[in-house]
Design an enzyme around this catalytic site. Sequence first.
Site, PDB file in Angstrom:
ATOM      1  N   TYR A 134       0.839  -1.185   0.000  1.00 16.28           N
ATOM      2  CA  TYR A 134       0.000   0.000   0.000  1.00 16.28           C
ATOM      3  C   TYR A 134       0.881   1.244   0.000  1.00 16.28           C
ATOM      4  CZ  TYR A 134      -3.218   3.591   1.592  1.00 16.28           C
ATOM      5  OH  TYR A 134      -3.931   4.744   1.704  1.00 16.28           O
ATOM      6  N   HIS A 154      -4.628   5.263  -2.172  1.00 13.64           N
ATOM      7  CA  HIS A 154      -5.807   6.127  -2.141  1.00 13.64           C
ATOM      8  C   HIS A 154      -5.486   7.433  -2.856  1.00 13.64           C
ATOM      9  CE1 HIS A 154      -7.315   3.590   1.253  1.00 13.64           C
ATOM     10  NE2 HIS A 154      -8.484   3.892   0.687  1.00 13.64           N
TER      11      HIS A 154
HETATM   12  C1  LIG Z   1       2.080  12.311  -8.685  1.00 12.61           C
HETATM   13  C2  LIG Z   1       3.525  12.705  -8.639  1.00 12.61           C
HETATM   14  C3  LIG Z   1       4.235  11.948  -7.538  1.00 12.61           C
HETATM   15  C4  LIG Z   1       4.173  12.385  -9.982  1.00 12.61           C
HETATM   16  O1  LIG Z   1       5.533  12.715  -9.944  1.00 12.61           O
HETATM   17  P1  LIG Z   1       6.334  13.071 -11.288  1.00 12.61           P
HETATM   18  O2  LIG Z   1       7.790  13.066 -10.923  1.00 12.61           O
HETATM   19  O3  LIG Z   1       5.851  14.287 -11.866  1.00 12.61           O
HETATM   20  O4  LIG Z   1       6.034  11.812 -12.185  1.00 12.61           O
HETATM   21  P2  LIG Z   1       6.543  11.490 -13.651  1.00 12.61           P
HETATM   22  O5  LIG Z   1       7.487  12.531 -14.071  1.00 12.61           O
HETATM   23  O6  LIG Z   1       7.065  10.117 -13.598  1.00 12.61           O
HETATM   24  O7  LIG Z   1       5.245  11.549 -14.462  1.00 12.61           O
HETATM   25  C5  LIG Z   1       4.580  12.761 -14.768  1.00 12.61           C
HETATM   26  C6  LIG Z   1       4.391  12.949 -16.261  1.00 12.61           C
HETATM   27  O8  LIG Z   1       5.526  13.535 -16.832  1.00 12.61           O
HETATM   28  C7  LIG Z   1       5.886  12.829 -18.032  1.00 12.61           C
HETATM   29  N1  LIG Z   1       7.311  13.041 -18.244  1.00 12.61           N
HETATM   30  C8  LIG Z   1       7.826  14.216 -18.569  1.00 12.61           C
HETATM   31  N2  LIG Z   1       9.148  14.122 -18.681  1.00 12.61           N
HETATM   32  C9  LIG Z   1       9.497  12.884 -18.446  1.00 12.61           C
HETATM   33  C10 LIG Z   1      10.724  12.203 -18.414  1.00 12.61           C
HETATM   34  N3  LIG Z   1      11.885  12.850 -18.626  1.00 12.61           N
HETATM   35  N4  LIG Z   1      10.686  10.936 -18.096  1.00 12.61           N
HETATM   36  C11 LIG Z   1       9.533  10.283 -17.878  1.00 12.61           C
HETATM   37  N5  LIG Z   1       8.351  10.893 -17.865  1.00 12.61           N
HETATM   38  C12 LIG Z   1       8.324  12.185 -18.157  1.00 12.61           C
HETATM   39  C13 LIG Z   1       5.433  11.438 -17.753  1.00 12.61           C
HETATM   40  O9  LIG Z   1       5.257  10.716 -18.934  1.00 12.61           O
HETATM   41  C14 LIG Z   1       4.166  11.675 -17.023  1.00 12.61           C
HETATM   42  O10 LIG Z   1       3.132  11.918 -17.917  1.00 12.61           O
HETATM   43  P3  LIG Z   1       1.932  10.880 -18.117  1.00 12.61           P
HETATM   44  O11 LIG Z   1       1.315  10.673 -16.784  1.00 12.61           O
HETATM   45  O12 LIG Z   1       1.086  11.551 -19.059  1.00 12.61           O
HETATM   46  O13 LIG Z   1       2.633   9.665 -18.625  1.00 12.61           O
HETATM   47  C15 LIG Z   1       3.684  14.203  -8.433  1.00 12.61           C
HETATM   48  O14 LIG Z   1       2.958  14.868  -9.377  1.00 12.61           O
HETATM   49  C16 LIG Z   1       3.278  14.701  -7.064  1.00 12.61           C
HETATM   50  O15 LIG Z   1       4.039  14.683  -6.131  1.00 12.61           O
HETATM   51  N6  LIG Z   1       2.042  15.218  -6.933  1.00 12.61           N
HETATM   52  C17 LIG Z   1       1.536  15.769  -5.704  1.00 12.61           C
HETATM   53  C18 LIG Z   1       1.417  14.766  -4.600  1.00 12.61           C
HETATM   54  C19 LIG Z   1       0.370  13.742  -4.764  1.00 12.61           C
HETATM   55  O16 LIG Z   1      -0.709  14.063  -5.129  1.00 12.61           O
HETATM   56  N7  LIG Z   1       0.720  12.484  -4.566  1.00 12.61           N
HETATM   57  C20 LIG Z   1      -0.146  11.353  -4.750  1.00 12.61           C
HETATM   58  C21 LIG Z   1      -0.989  11.103  -3.571  1.00 12.61           C
HETATM   59  S1  LIG Z   1      -0.340   9.899  -2.457  1.00 12.61           S
END
Ligand SMILES: CC(C)(COP(=O)(O)OP(=O)(O)OC[C@H]1O[C@@H](n2cnc3c(N)ncnc32)[C@H](O)[C@@H]1OP(=O)(O)O)[C@@H](O)C(=O)NCCC(=O)NCCS
Lengths: 159, 808
Positions: free
Chosen positions: A74, A112
């Site tokens: 989880y 979640h």
């Molecule tokens: C959700 C979260 C953890 C994602 O983190 P992130 O580092 O932005 O994740 P990624 O970069 O792997 O993915 C984001 C997007 O960027 C894209 N991307 C851009 N550049 C990239 C690269 N160089 N490599 C890979 N992916 C890339 C990905 O494809 C992805 O797009 P998609 O979803 O359309 O495929 C982040 O947005 C976050 O912390 N959000 C707020 C907290 C939250 O809500 N957390 C979840 C609740 S527990």
Amino acid sequence: MSKVQLDDLTPNNLGMLKRINSVVLPTSYTDSFYTEALTVGQLAKLAYYNEIPVGAIRCCLEVAPEHTKPSRIYIMTIAVLSPYRENGIGGMLLDHIERYAAETFVPELSVHALTDDTEVIEWYKKRGFEIVDEVKGYYKRLTPAKDAYLMVKKLKKDQ
Amino acid sequence: MTARAPPANRKLSNMLMADFKQCLTLYEKKEYAEAIKRADHILTQKPDHGETLAVKGLCRYHQDSPVEGRSLINAGMKNDPESYIIWHVLALLERSEKNYHAALKAYQKSLTIDPSNQNVLRDLSLMQIQTREYEPLVITRRKQLTDKPEIRANWTGLAVALFLKGDYATAARTLAAYEESAPEKEPKDKTQSDDIENCELALFRNKCLIEAKEYDLALKDLEELENKTSKRHIPDQQSILEHRCDIYIRQGKTKDAQRLTRVLLRRNPHDRALYRQLEKVLGIQDNNQLKSVMYKKLAQKYPRSDCPRSMPLEFLEGQAFDEAADAYVSTLIHRRVPSAFMNVKHLYKNPAKALSIGAIAQRIFDGATEDLSGASDFLWSACFLAQHFSKLGDQNKALKFIDNAIEHTPTLVELHLTRAKILKRMGAVNKGAEAANAARELDLQDRYLNTKAAKYTLRANNADDIEQAIKLISMFTRNDTSGTGVQDLHDMQGYWFLSELARRQRRNGDGPLALKRHKAALNVFSEFEHEQLDFHLYALRKGTMNAYIDMLQWEDKLYKSKKFIRSTRGIIETYIALWDTKPDCGCGAVIPGSFPLKAVDYNASTTVKKKKKKKTNEGSAEAKQNPNGLPTPEHRHDADPEGLKLVKNVDLLETALVHAKKLAEVGDSLGLVFQAEIYLRQNKYMLALQSLNKLKASDAASPYASVLAKVAEAQLNGDDSTAQNLKDMTLKMLPKLFNETESDAVATARLAFSVPSYKELAGELLKGLVSENATAAALAVWAANSLGLELEDLAKEQYPELEVPLPN
Ligand SMILES: CC(C)(COP(=O)(O)OP(=O)(O)OC[C@H]1O[C@@H](n2cnc3c(N)ncnc32)[C@H](O)[C@@H]1OP(=O)(O)O)[C@@H](O)C(=O)NCCC(=O)NCCS
């Protein structure tokens, strides 16, 4: 050498996890959430960009009632500092957990997500999660309390 | 010389003689109780046997009865003043008491009675070197050598003595004589430490030749050392090169010196001193253009060295500076070097250079792209700019830059530390401590961050700062059973902590505790001095003369260190303040009193109630936590936890005087000013005048001192009205007494405290301090507060963030 690297959580860098969660996530977590994070081994990780911690994941094992083996992992928190998003860092953290699940024969991941956070829901969906349940008022600590989807990803047996 | 017949009372029967010998053996085995039993047995039959009394005294001394011990030895001495044993005993006592001069005299006396005693001879030489009596040391060492020429350390010992005395030629000859006469070991018997000793010896001999200006001999000597087929060959090529280069420089053989300096530079391109040396041997120190060319070439040659890039910034001006600074500073920022600003801070003396450097960082900041590739430039240039503006005094702008960066990446430790510093400069000392602590929490294993957080905490204004700071430092120390590392920081000579604690206690108004901590801080220095004693023998035995001589020269400068001077000033100020706050001191009669301290209960008992040990297993939990894996040390019993013993039944002014004399001795002119202040309080106007005249003769004369002198003169002449007028003048001048603004506020308030009519004037002076900087303002508010004046609003107008120190 890649600019992004994952590293273990230790008592010395636990403050980094606290810092990241506290600035990224809407809810705050208890002290025991953090101290117990030190006991979950590979299920907690920090992601470093240029040697600076910028993202973190912290999960736990769930053992279903009457079972001895863990039935799923989880995801309690995953967070990436906003300037560092969309660079694959979140994906790396999730991949790490998925790989670990496969290695330890845990069949599924769950998490979640806020029902109104479409971006995050999309993010999980793209990575094979499906909504299996809606929990009303799951985020009790938020005012007003908010609802959450329970999302699950079933891992293929022979991965 | 012929020994006089021993006095009748020295003679012991054969039986008692056997007892006495046993008593001596027992003393040497440190079995003091048993030794005393023997001594008492002798004394029941011969109560005035001097030597027995003395040995018993020495045993009592080592049993923690120093007073009784000394009086027994004195009694023995009175009964038998010509016994070499008693003089030897006295020498041992004085040596243990660290009275090296007294010990020296006693050893000498013992030796005139019994000239053949090798141990006494050796110990005498130790005292002579400890007290830097080089002339007599040479005589002692020569005697040791004549008596025992087969011991190597006796030869090197004499050579070291000659070297220290400045007789380098004889030192070199002595070493040569030894090398030629010493039996050569078979190669198979040689150990690695033999090789090291030979190498040290050869280099020391060469150093002696150089200092003796025997350059040709020294060069020939080096050739031999370098020659692999010579039996004097040594492998230390680096030292050979350094010596040779040194000789060429001294000889003025510039071409050779240039060549060798370049060779040395190739071996270590990170040594700043070598670059300066090259400038010098090239004769271009004063030619910026040629120097600039030199550094450019060297920068190309040594791309990884900081020196040829940073050093020219000191002399370049105008456009040449801008270009060089741009190349240097932008590389540091692009490379994310945390110390980037530290590396250029010293250039800020020059406002044009400061502006130019700021512009470079600003350009990087403006050019940083929004995406991740620009993140690092953005962060490090913002951090740099924050430090830049803070240094220029614009704290608000600095704070904006740093807050902006922290919002972007709150996990970068350096940003929080920089923020702490800015807040401190704004007078927001509590928030500063919080920021330093935020940095610490991000990386708990970093001791530097831990130290910073503790230091900022001690400088904050919360009631529990001291406990908090101790809790912090205890995370890295070896904690005793009380669970804290305060004792460890005493043992480990953690000067920074002891002195910060002292200053905080002083600020809290707790005189005795401040004294206690100041004393502990000063103790660090006397320990350095006393610990030398172990090396006089050890270094000679190990044959490490070169490092040993470096150490002696370092020790000679020990008490001139800024830290020593600062702590000594602190302890004197506290003693005087304590005296001034004593209800019966009659202060204000001559010169104004000190900034007040909390009342001290001079009648309070100083015996410590031993707390009953709690019967928990806390201790064992602590032991397990110990990071070094060493057993937890016992919590040592602190005989004076509140420092009361330092003030009760103590002549505060006389004690302060001892420190003031030491301060003057090490060349701090405040030492003489303090002496005058003390003498004025003691109504010793003549002595006060003498100190001030001494000050006048030096170039450190200050207007304040001349006013003090006039006060003393007026007092001497019984001229009260002049004295009063002059007192008014001292008030105006007192703030100039200290350079540290902290003392300005304290000093200003001092005057007003004793003479109520000065209050208004003091208020004006304190107002002036408010405009200096936030730290000065905080102190001025604090001082005004204690005077019943209101300055806080004014200060807050200028420094909205100001957090005013706790009122007493
Ligand atoms: C959700 C979260 C953890 C994602 O983190 P992130 O580092 O932005 O994740 P990624 O970069 O792997 O993915 C984001 C997007 O960027 C894209 N991307 C851009 N550049 C990239 C690269 N160089 N490599 C890979 N992916 C890339 C990905 O494809 C992805 O797009 P998609 O979803 O359309 O495929 C982040 O947005 C976050 O912390 N959000 C707020 C907290 C939250 O809500 N957390 C979840 C609740 S527990």
